[in-house]
Design an enzyme around this catalytic site. Structure first.
Site, PDB file in Angstrom:
ATOM      1  N   SER A 165       0.889  -1.137  -0.085  1.00 27.39           N
ATOM      2  CA  SER A 165       0.021  -0.021   0.022  1.00 27.39           C
ATOM      3  C   SER A 165       0.791   1.123   0.089  1.00 27.39           C
ATOM      4  O   SER A 165       1.725   1.424   0.730  1.00 27.39           O
ATOM      5  CB  SER A 165      -0.835  -0.072   1.228  1.00 27.39           C
ATOM      6  OG  SER A 165      -1.733  -1.074   1.225  1.00 27.39           O
ATOM      7  N   GLU A 248      -1.429  -4.838  12.709  1.00 25.44           N
ATOM      8  CA  GLU A 248      -1.950  -4.427  11.827  1.00 25.44           C
ATOM      9  C   GLU A 248      -3.458  -4.794  11.789  1.00 25.44           C
ATOM     10  O   GLU A 248      -4.582  -4.172  11.321  1.00 25.44           O
ATOM     11  CB  GLU A 248      -1.193  -5.480  10.393  1.00 25.44           C
ATOM     12  CG  GLU A 248      -2.024  -4.920   9.062  1.00 25.44           C
ATOM     13  CD  GLU A 248      -1.530  -5.896   8.177  1.00 25.44           C
ATOM     14  OE1 GLU A 248      -0.671  -6.922   8.136  1.00 25.44           O
ATOM     15  OE2 GLU A 248      -1.721  -5.386   6.731  1.00 25.44           O
ATOM     16  N   GLU A 385     -10.093 -16.637   6.403  1.00 24.00           N
ATOM     17  CA  GLU A 385      -9.946 -18.145   6.853  1.00 24.00           C
ATOM     18  C   GLU A 385      -8.498 -18.264   7.739  1.00 24.00           C
ATOM     19  O   GLU A 385      -8.656 -19.155   8.623  1.00 24.00           O
ATOM     20  CB  GLU A 385      -9.515 -18.976   5.492  1.00 24.00           C
ATOM     21  CG  GLU A 385     -10.888 -19.135   4.621  1.00 24.00           C
ATOM     22  CD  GLU A 385     -11.319 -18.006   3.842  1.00 24.00           C
ATOM     23  OE1 GLU A 385     -10.703 -16.781   3.832  1.00 24.00           O
ATOM     24  OE2 GLU A 385     -12.660 -17.994   3.690  1.00 24.00           O
TER      25      GLU A 385
END
Lengths: 401, 382
Positions: A165, A248, A385
């Site tokens: 990013s 994060e 997941e």
């Protein structure tokens, strides 16, 4: 009057005197805030607000003074945050420096690295990006292939990072590289800090299904990185990397807490589906019972989520050890956002189909793209997941296969 | 608003858990379904001695005057053990109604005795066809010389079989669904002559639910609880307060059902490995865990809202949020619990059945999830 009350009064007065009027207005997205660095342009007010706050260390309130912070206690930092909220002040400076690499350096960095990097983050001189994922290393991050070969006082780094990013706007990158090819996959990884202006670094933006994005691909071709830029020990970067993933996930969950009110599903439903008050006052009961129920369900789940977030934060403040809460928050926070965006487009009906051109309001075009963009929420920062795996194994203690 | 339990509350929770594990096995719960009053008078007296029945009762009535969060930790533990003792109907329904609106004499007569475990109370507010509405009241209270005569039928009265006093909603004015015109009465349950007929209804969770027929029973003017004609408001407050208590109990129950399932996932071996090592089951278990954590947070926050003395609307919103979440989560946890147990989970012999039956009853007590979402939306202005 307690010291904290005196502090509160002083802070309130100082903030009120120093905040430009334009910094007292609500912001719609993080793009309107200052991320620091040399490459992006900001208005004069934004820069002024950043600089006066940085001058007092208030861009990083709890960091020690010698690293550019204000050295506030948790209680004092809470007072500062409360007073900023009371005056509706925008954060003066945000970014990965504060959410990720800064806290990590405070915990794990050498004195030299702290003194070199933290003050620049706190002043907004340097903007950071994260070099984790690679084309062949997504959920299985430890299989990363970017190589760093030792050459005297330097590593020579070659490989490719993806989903970095704001790599195009960042001045420095923290990244994971493989320094030992023969070791087991988690054991030959090193955590490095790299100047993005080094020769051999090139960056290409990635377009998403929703259009332009902050994501980039970053190509590294024989980039020379000084060995002193290693955080922690050589070959032992994986534990550090994992600690950072927790930061994060928490940061991502926080983002979804901040922004949800902005969507206004109730108003949208009244607008597109009508309400029982026909005079267009913008009030009344939503006419469509299915949409109304879905909104209520979402609002209740959101309220429960925020109660959970508040409880976890309260427990952390009370000194209870955090477990793997960040996985729950990341998973559920992103899914709430996805449900909200999805419902927004569904409520808009055919007006939710616009991509460009006439016939659609700016808000409608944005809703469509936001829905598409939200599909990535359950992938970036660790897929849902993976979060479920973490909860199953580390919280519930279910056995591995 | 405090979202962290105090040391005192944690200790209370621990002692409640010890009490339930030591004194109330699921086997005992199982037999209580079939026998006598459906609960143990002996355990009831012990709960009184432990001070649980007077925890939230104001000090002026002989209680400890503590906040609702204290009762929350106890109810959670009772829920963990599926204890059928009528703490909720006595303290949070009948007792709360008397605290809010009973005459001084009536409070004096019943509340201290309630805290001592010597008086059981219940709230008779549901009628055939009333579903979750508190204003659907056809039971009539007719004014007769200096008092009232009550006629009508109340159903599924929790704890109604053993109750000494029933708080009954009856219409003193207006049409069957009018918001105004409902009045609450404290009616002695064991009245001789034309009075109160009680029959045990069997609900699927085996707890005491009683049909009450009022055949022209006469009560004096001092039997009125709260403001005449405005009983529905008081009733709403009481039901909101009891709703969050029920939610606390539900959190304990779903937690226990989940613990049982988790244990089975770790020990049941198929294909040579514990079935809990299969990702298909791991992810579903993780989802259940998240739902339980969300429900727990919602219930804790709802109690904090009540303890902070928030206004009626804030309390109702918090209660609806918690009940909508808990209703769905408890059912989901028990449905999945059966599925993950496989065939054994379907047998009467296995305890998962006790939990799924309780989940269904609790879901519909004080309104199911859809009812509370509708109410949440209405209170939120949409």
């Amino acid at each position: 009057m307690s010291d904290l009350d005196t502090f509160r009064e002083e802070i309130h007065r100082w903030l009120d005197q120093n905040a430009p009027p334009s910094m007292r207005t609500p912001y719609k997205s993080f793009d309107e805030l200052c991320w620091g660095g040399k490459k992006a342009r900001y208005s004069e007010d934004v820069l002024h607000w950043r600089d006066v706050m940085a001058e007092r260390g208030f861009t990083a309130p709890t960091w020690p003074r010698e690293y550019g912070g204000a050295g506030l206690s948790k209680a004092e930092a809470k007072v500062l945050a409360e007073e900023m909220a009371r005056l509706h002040l925008r954060p003066p400076l945000i970014g990965f420096g504060f959410w990720m690499i800064g806290p990590l350096l405070l915990q794990e960095g050498s004195e030299e690295l702290k003194r070199e990097h933290l003050p620049k983050i706190a002043r907004g001189e340097v903007r950071w990006c994260q070099g984790y994922s690679e084309p062949g290393a997504g959920s299985d991050l430890a299989s990363l292939q970017t190589r760093a070969v030792r050459d005297g006082d330097h590593f020579i780094v070659s490989g490719q990072k993806v989903w970095t990013s704001y790599a195009d706007l960042a001045d420095w990158m923290f990244l994971l590289v493989r320094t030992d090819q023969s070791a087991k996959k988690q054991e030959g990884i090193t955590f490095l800090l790299m100047d993005m202006d080094s020769p051999g670094v090139s960056v290409r933006p990635i377009r998403l299904i929703s259009g332009a994005s902050p994501f980039c691909e970053t190509f590294l071709s024989d980039v020379r990185v000084p060995v002193r830029n290693v955080v922690g020990e050589i070959h032992h970067g994986w534990t550090i990397a994992r600690a950072l993933l927790g930061h994060e996930r928490t940061a991502i969950a926080e983002m979804f807490k901040e922004h949800d009110d902005a969507i206004g599903l109730v108003d949208a439903a009244r607008h597109y589906l009508g309400s029982d008050i026909a005079d267009h006052t913008g009030e009344g009961r939503i006419a469509d019972p299915v949409a109304r129920d879905q909104i209520a369900q979402l609002d209740i789940d959101q309220a429960c989520f925020e109660a959970l977030l508040a409880r976890m934060q309260a427990e952390a403040r009370a000194g209870h050890k955090p477990g793997h809460e960040s996985s729950i928050l990341k998973l559920y926070g992103t899914e709430l956002n996805q449900r909200r965006r999805d419902l927004h487009v569904t409520i808009a009906g055919p007006q939710g189909l616009g991509w460009s051109g006439p016939g659609f309001s700016e808000q409608e075009l944005k809703a469509t793209r936001s829905w598409l963009r939200s599909r990535g929420n359950s992938i970036e920062g660790g897929t849902s997941e993976i979060q479920l795996n973490i909860i199953a194994k580390r919280v519930l203690g279910l056995p591995g296969l | 608003m405090s979202l962290v339990l105090s040391d005192e509350q944690r200790m209370l929770g621990r002692s409640a858990r010890d009490f339930v594990t030591g004194r109330s096995s699921l086997k005992r719960v199982r037999t209580a379904r079939e026998e006598g009053e459906g609960f143990s008078r002996e355990l009831w007296r012990e709960m009184a001695r432990l001070g649980w029945l007077g925890l939230v009762l104001p000090e002026e009535h002989g209680g400890a005057g503590l906040g609702r969060t204290y009762l929350m930790v106890v109810l959670e533990e009772l829920g963990r053990g599926l204890c059928p003792e009528p703490l909720l109907p006595t303290v949070l329904l009948g007792g709360a109604a008397l605290v809010a609106g009973g005459t001084a004499a009536c409070q004096k007569e019943h509340l201290q005795a309630m805290a001592a475990g010597e008086r059981l109370l219940a709230l008779a507010y549901q009628e055939p066809g009333s579903r979750y509405s508190l204003t659907h009241v056809t039971t009539a209270a007719e004014r007769v010389d200096g008092g009232y005569r009550l006629r009508g039928e109340k159903i599924q009265v929790q704890g109604g079989g053993a109750a000494d006093v029933l708080i009954v909603s009856a219409r003193t004015h207006g049409e069957p669904t009018d918001a105004l015109g409902v009045t609450l009465f404290a009616v002695p349950a064991n009245i001789s002559g034309p009075g109160v007929r009680r029959e045990r209804q069997r609900l699927l969770d085996g707890r005491d639910a009683t049909r009450v027929q009022l055949d022209g029973v006469r009560v004096g003017p001092d039997a009125v609880v709260g403001v005449p004609e405005e009983g529905a408001l008081l009733l709403g407050d009481v039901i909101d307060g009891a709703t969050i208590g029920l939610c606390a109990e539900m959190v304990g129950s779903m937690d226990a059902a989940f613990a049982m399932t988790l244990d089975y996932l770790k020990t049941r071996v198929q294909f040579g490995v514990p079935i809990g090592s299969f990702q298909a089951l791991q992810h579903r278990a993780a989802r259940l865990y998240i739902e339980i954590e969300l429900a727990r947070a919602a219930v804790l926050e709802a109690h904090a809202v009540f303890d902070d003395g928030a206004d009626r609307e804030a309390r109702s919103l918090a209660a609806s949020m918690a009940k909508a979440k808990c209703s769905d989560a408890f059912l989901q946890v028990t449905h999945e619990g059966i599925q993950m147990h496989g065939g054994i989970g379907m047998t009467e012999e296995h305890d998962m059945g006790l939990f799924v039956k309780r989940a269904r009853v609790a879901q519909m007590t004080f309104g199911d999830a859809a009812f509370h979402r509708d109410r949440f939306a209405r209170l939120s202005g949409y």
